[in-house]
Every structure is written in structure tokens, then in C-alpha cells.
Design a protein around this motif. Sequence first.
Motif, PDB file in Angstrom:
ATOM      1  N   PHE A  67      11.145  56.272  71.873  1.00 30.60           N
ATOM      2  CA  PHE A  67       9.832  56.432  71.271  1.00 30.60           C
ATOM      3  C   PHE A  67       8.873  55.380  71.808  1.00 30.60           C
ATOM      4  CE2 PHE A  67      12.843  58.019  68.092  1.00 30.60           C
ATOM      5  CZ  PHE A  67      12.364  59.316  67.944  1.00 30.60           C
ATOM      6  N   ARG A  68       7.611  55.659  71.647  1.00 33.28           N
ATOM      7  CA  ARG A  68       6.550  54.713  71.974  1.00 33.28           C
ATOM      8  C   ARG A  68       5.570  54.732  70.812  1.00 33.28           C
ATOM      9  NH1 ARG A  68       2.055  57.510  73.443  1.00 33.28           N
ATOM     10  NH2 ARG A  68       2.375  59.684  73.944  1.00 33.28           N
ATOM     11  N   PHE A  69       4.705  53.764  70.777  1.00 38.62           N
ATOM     12  CA  PHE A  69       3.670  53.713  69.748  1.00 38.62           C
ATOM     13  C   PHE A  69       2.322  54.004  70.385  1.00 38.62           C
ATOM     14  CE2 PHE A  69       6.778  50.564  68.030  1.00 38.62           C
ATOM     15  CZ  PHE A  69       7.129  51.269  66.888  1.00 38.62           C
ATOM     16  N   GLU A  70       1.511  54.765  69.692  1.00 36.29           N
ATOM     17  CA  GLU A  70       0.149  55.026  70.133  1.00 36.29           C
ATOM     18  C   GLU A  70      -0.797  54.536  69.044  1.00 36.29           C
ATOM     19  OE1 GLU A  70      -2.281  59.058  70.887  1.00 36.29           O
ATOM     20  OE2 GLU A  70      -0.473  58.809  72.122  1.00 36.29           O
ATOM     21  N   PRO A  71      -1.834  53.764  69.408  1.00 39.96           N
ATOM     22  CA  PRO A  71      -2.722  53.225  68.375  1.00 39.96           C
ATOM     23  C   PRO A  71      -3.547  54.310  67.694  1.00 39.96           C
ATOM     24  CG  PRO A  71      -3.565  52.694  70.561  1.00 39.96           C
ATOM     25  CD  PRO A  71      -2.227  53.343  70.755  1.00 39.96           C
ATOM     26  N   LEU A  72      -3.682  54.176  66.377  1.00 36.49           N
ATOM     27  CA  LEU A  72      -4.560  55.061  65.604  1.00 36.49           C
ATOM     28  C   LEU A  72      -5.882  54.380  65.294  1.00 36.49           C
ATOM     29  CD1 LEU A  72      -2.110  56.643  63.006  1.00 36.49           C
ATOM     30  CD2 LEU A  72      -3.134  57.738  64.994  1.00 36.49           C
ATOM     31  N   THR A  73      -5.826  53.115  64.920  1.00 37.39           N
ATOM     32  CA  THR A  73      -7.051  52.367  64.659  1.00 37.39           C
ATOM     33  C   THR A  73      -7.490  51.729  65.963  1.00 37.39           C
ATOM     34  OG1 THR A  73      -5.649  50.552  63.893  1.00 37.39           O
ATOM     35  CG2 THR A  73      -6.690  51.888  62.206  1.00 37.39           C
ATOM     36  N   LEU A  74      -8.676  52.039  66.373  1.00 37.22           N
ATOM     37  CA  LEU A  74      -9.166  51.589  67.679  1.00 37.22           C
ATOM     38  C   LEU A  74     -10.321  50.621  67.470  1.00 37.22           C
ATOM     39  CD1 LEU A  74      -8.937  55.034  69.465  1.00 37.22           C
ATOM     40  CD2 LEU A  74      -7.471  53.042  69.824  1.00 37.22           C
ATOM     41  N   ILE A  75      -9.964  49.389  67.225  1.00 38.41           N
ATOM     42  CA  ILE A  75     -10.921  48.309  67.013  1.00 38.41           C
ATOM     43  C   ILE A  75     -10.670  47.265  68.096  1.00 38.41           C
ATOM     44  CG2 ILE A  75     -11.703  46.533  65.391  1.00 38.41           C
ATOM     45  CD1 ILE A  75     -12.088  49.383  64.344  1.00 38.41           C
ATOM     46  N   PRO A  76     -11.725  46.786  68.760  1.00 33.31           N
ATOM     47  CA  PRO A  76     -11.505  45.736  69.770  1.00 33.31           C
ATOM     48  C   PRO A  76     -10.869  44.493  69.150  1.00 33.31           C
ATOM     49  CG  PRO A  76     -13.733  46.614  69.927  1.00 33.31           C
ATOM     50  CD  PRO A  76     -13.131  47.177  68.671  1.00 33.31           C
ATOM     51  N   ILE A  77     -10.025  43.864  69.910  1.00 35.43           N
ATOM     52  CA  ILE A  77      -9.405  42.600  69.498  1.00 35.43           C
ATOM     53  C   ILE A  77     -10.332  41.474  69.936  1.00 35.43           C
ATOM     54  CG2 ILE A  77      -7.437  41.058  69.858  1.00 35.43           C
ATOM     55  CD1 ILE A  77      -5.745  43.649  70.224  1.00 35.43           C
ATOM     56  N   GLN A  78     -10.660  40.596  69.010  1.00 36.83           N
ATOM     57  CA  GLN A  78     -11.548  39.471  69.295  1.00 36.83           C
ATOM     58  C   GLN A  78     -10.878  38.561  70.327  1.00 36.83           C
ATOM     59  OE1 GLN A  78     -14.075  37.359  70.012  1.00 36.83           O
ATOM     60  NE2 GLN A  78     -14.939  38.194  68.137  1.00 36.83           N
ATOM     61  N   THR A  79     -11.536  38.363  71.442  1.00 39.88           N
ATOM     62  CA  THR A  79     -10.927  37.581  72.524  1.00 39.88           C
ATOM     63  C   THR A  79     -11.438  36.144  72.601  1.00 39.88           C
ATOM     64  OG1 THR A  79     -12.579  38.389  74.096  1.00 39.88           O
ATOM     65  CG2 THR A  79     -10.504  39.616  73.949  1.00 39.88           C
ATOM     66  N   GLU A  80     -12.517  35.826  71.892  1.00 41.55           N
ATOM     67  CA  GLU A  80     -13.101  34.487  72.016  1.00 41.55           C
ATOM     68  C   GLU A  80     -12.157  33.377  71.577  1.00 41.55           C
ATOM     69  OE1 GLU A  80     -17.018  34.070  70.377  1.00 41.55           O
ATOM     70  OE2 GLU A  80     -17.671  35.943  71.288  1.00 41.55           O
ATOM     71  N   MET A  81     -11.234  33.688  70.676  1.00 39.84           N
ATOM     72  CA  MET A  81     -10.330  32.649  70.181  1.00 39.84           C
ATOM     73  C   MET A  81      -8.968  32.671  70.857  1.00 39.84           C
ATOM     74  SD  MET A  81     -11.397  32.505  66.189  1.00 39.84           S
ATOM     75  CE  MET A  81     -10.357  31.090  65.924  1.00 39.84           C
ATOM     76  N   ILE A  82      -8.817  33.509  71.874  1.00 41.17           N
ATOM     77  CA  ILE A  82      -7.550  33.584  72.598  1.00 41.17           C
ATOM     78  C   ILE A  82      -7.536  32.529  73.692  1.00 41.17           C
ATOM     79  CG2 ILE A  82      -6.081  34.983  74.093  1.00 41.17           C
ATOM     80  CD1 ILE A  82      -7.128  37.456  72.656  1.00 41.17           C
ATOM     81  N   ASN A  83      -6.491  31.737  73.735  1.00 38.77           N
ATOM     82  CA  ASN A  83      -6.304  30.793  74.832  1.00 38.77           C
ATOM     83  C   ASN A  83      -5.678  31.579  75.981  1.00 38.77           C
ATOM     84  OD1 ASN A  83      -5.465  28.858  76.653  1.00 38.77           O
ATOM     85  ND2 ASN A  83      -4.792  27.409  75.078  1.00 38.77           N
ATOM     86  N   MET A  84      -6.495  31.967  76.930  1.00 42.90           N
ATOM     87  CA  MET A  84      -6.041  32.820  78.023  1.00 42.90           C
ATOM     88  C   MET A  84      -4.969  32.148  78.873  1.00 42.90           C
ATOM     89  SD  MET A  84      -7.586  35.570  77.522  1.00 42.90           S
ATOM     90  CE  MET A  84      -8.963  36.121  76.549  1.00 42.90           C
ATOM     91  N   ASP A  85      -4.920  30.820  78.871  1.00 41.88           N
ATOM     92  CA  ASP A  85      -3.902  30.109  79.641  1.00 41.88           C
ATOM     93  C   ASP A  85      -2.497  30.343  79.077  1.00 41.88           C
ATOM     94  OD1 ASP A  85      -5.851  29.078  81.318  1.00 41.88           O
ATOM     95  OD2 ASP A  85      -6.100  27.253  80.124  1.00 41.88           O
ATOM     96  N   LEU A  86      -2.407  30.773  77.829  1.00 42.04           N
ATOM     97  CA  LEU A  86      -1.113  31.047  77.206  1.00 42.04           C
ATOM     98  C   LEU A  86      -0.672  32.500  77.401  1.00 42.04           C
ATOM     99  CD1 LEU A  86      -1.555  29.137  73.823  1.00 42.04           C
ATOM    100  CD2 LEU A  86      -0.404  28.350  75.895  1.00 42.04           C
ATOM    101  N   MET A  87      -1.562  33.318  77.920  1.00 41.94           N
ATOM    102  CA  MET A  87      -1.274  34.742  78.086  1.00 41.94           C
ATOM    103  C   MET A  87      -0.643  34.992  79.459  1.00 41.94           C
ATOM    104  SD  MET A  87      -2.622  36.360  75.338  1.00 41.94           S
ATOM    105  CE  MET A  87      -3.155  37.992  75.791  1.00 41.94           C
ATOM    106  N   THR A  88       0.349  35.874  79.492  1.00 39.54           N
ATOM    107  CA  THR A  88       0.941  36.276  80.763  1.00 39.54           C
ATOM    108  C   THR A  88       0.064  37.350  81.400  1.00 39.54           C
ATOM    109  OG1 THR A  88       2.255  38.074  79.831  1.00 39.54           O
ATOM    110  CG2 THR A  88       3.259  35.856  79.818  1.00 39.54           C
ATOM    111  N   PRO A  89       0.193  37.563  82.703  1.00 34.33           N
ATOM    112  CA  PRO A  89      -0.562  38.664  83.326  1.00 34.33           C
ATOM    113  C   PRO A  89      -0.268  40.014  82.655  1.00 34.33           C
ATOM    114  CG  PRO A  89       0.278  37.203  85.024  1.00 34.33           C
ATOM    115  CD  PRO A  89       0.885  36.741  83.717  1.00 34.33           C
ATOM    116  N   LYS A  90       0.958  40.242  82.268  1.00 33.34           N
ATOM    117  CA  LYS A  90       1.310  41.502  81.609  1.00 33.34           C
ATOM    118  C   LYS A  90       0.589  41.631  80.256  1.00 33.34           C
ATOM    119  CE  LYS A  90       5.338  44.239  80.259  1.00 33.34           C
ATOM    120  NZ  LYS A  90       6.791  44.325  80.242  1.00 33.34           N
TER     121      LYS A  90
END
Length: 150
Positions: free
Chosen positions: A85-108
Motif C-alpha cells: 500500500f501507499r498513502f495519498e494525501p487528502l488534505t492539501l495544505i502547504p507545509i510552512q518552510t520558513e522554520m525548517i533548517n534545510m541543512d538537516l534535510m536530506t536531498p530525498k
Amino acid sequence: WADCRDYGHGTGHGVGAGLNVHEGPQGISKRMGGGLNTEYVKEGMILSNEPGFYENGRFGIRIENLLVVCKMENVRKNDSSVDFFRFEPLTLIPIQTEMINMDLMTPKELDWLDEYHATVWNKISPLLQDDTDRLGLQWLKDACKPINRH
């Protein structure tokens, strides 16, 4: 998960049958019983997806969306067809990115976020094409723009 952190609550729960909060019978949690997690996840079920992390007395962050369980097609293992199985989103709201430390995020992870925002834009922007929706459309465009990857 990769850092072996346990955020101490379930990742998700069922919704939609009785319009209650934390509805069973399915859930994504290590807790069993009490009407939750008494059923395997099946195609068509709706679950919340609400990962979060809390540092007691310091901070907390949580993202919450609703997902529908969909069957993956043509999955084979050892020359046999298997059910995944896979999941498909039902609620389509943008995720706030201003508070994300992009240095902690992987390319994936960054790719996933960009793909999610592209889905939000593609499905929601056509609903905001009326002249009265210009501000909403601009907000959505800004919120769904691809991540700046230096």
C-alpha cells in the motif's frame, strides 16, 4: 527514526467513521487496544499522519495531514505478485518552510517536500482562478515554491 528518537505518541489514527478524534480501529502507533490498532490498515481507510517531536520544556513541532490508503499496482517479489500500500494525501495544505533548517534535510526529504508542494499547487490553484481569489492564489504560489537549495 534514523536518530533513534521516539516522539512518544502515535503517528496517526483513523478518522471518518464516527467523526470522532483518535478513531479506530486502525492506527499507526505502538499502543494497542482501547479501540485503536485493532485492525490492519486496508485500502480505502483514512488515517491521520501527524509526526512530531517535543523537547520537554523547550519546543515542539508537529505536522498533521489526512491520508487515504491506496493499493500499489504491479508490485512483484520473487516472481510473485504481492500486496503493498501507499498513502495519498487528502488534505492539501502547504507545509510552512520558513522554520525548517534545510541543512538537516536530506536531498530525498527536500525532493519529497517539493513534490508535495507541486501536488498542492496542481490540485488547489485551479480552484483559485476567480478574480476575487488573487491574494489567495499568490499566497499559494509563494507557499508552494520549490525549496532554495543554495
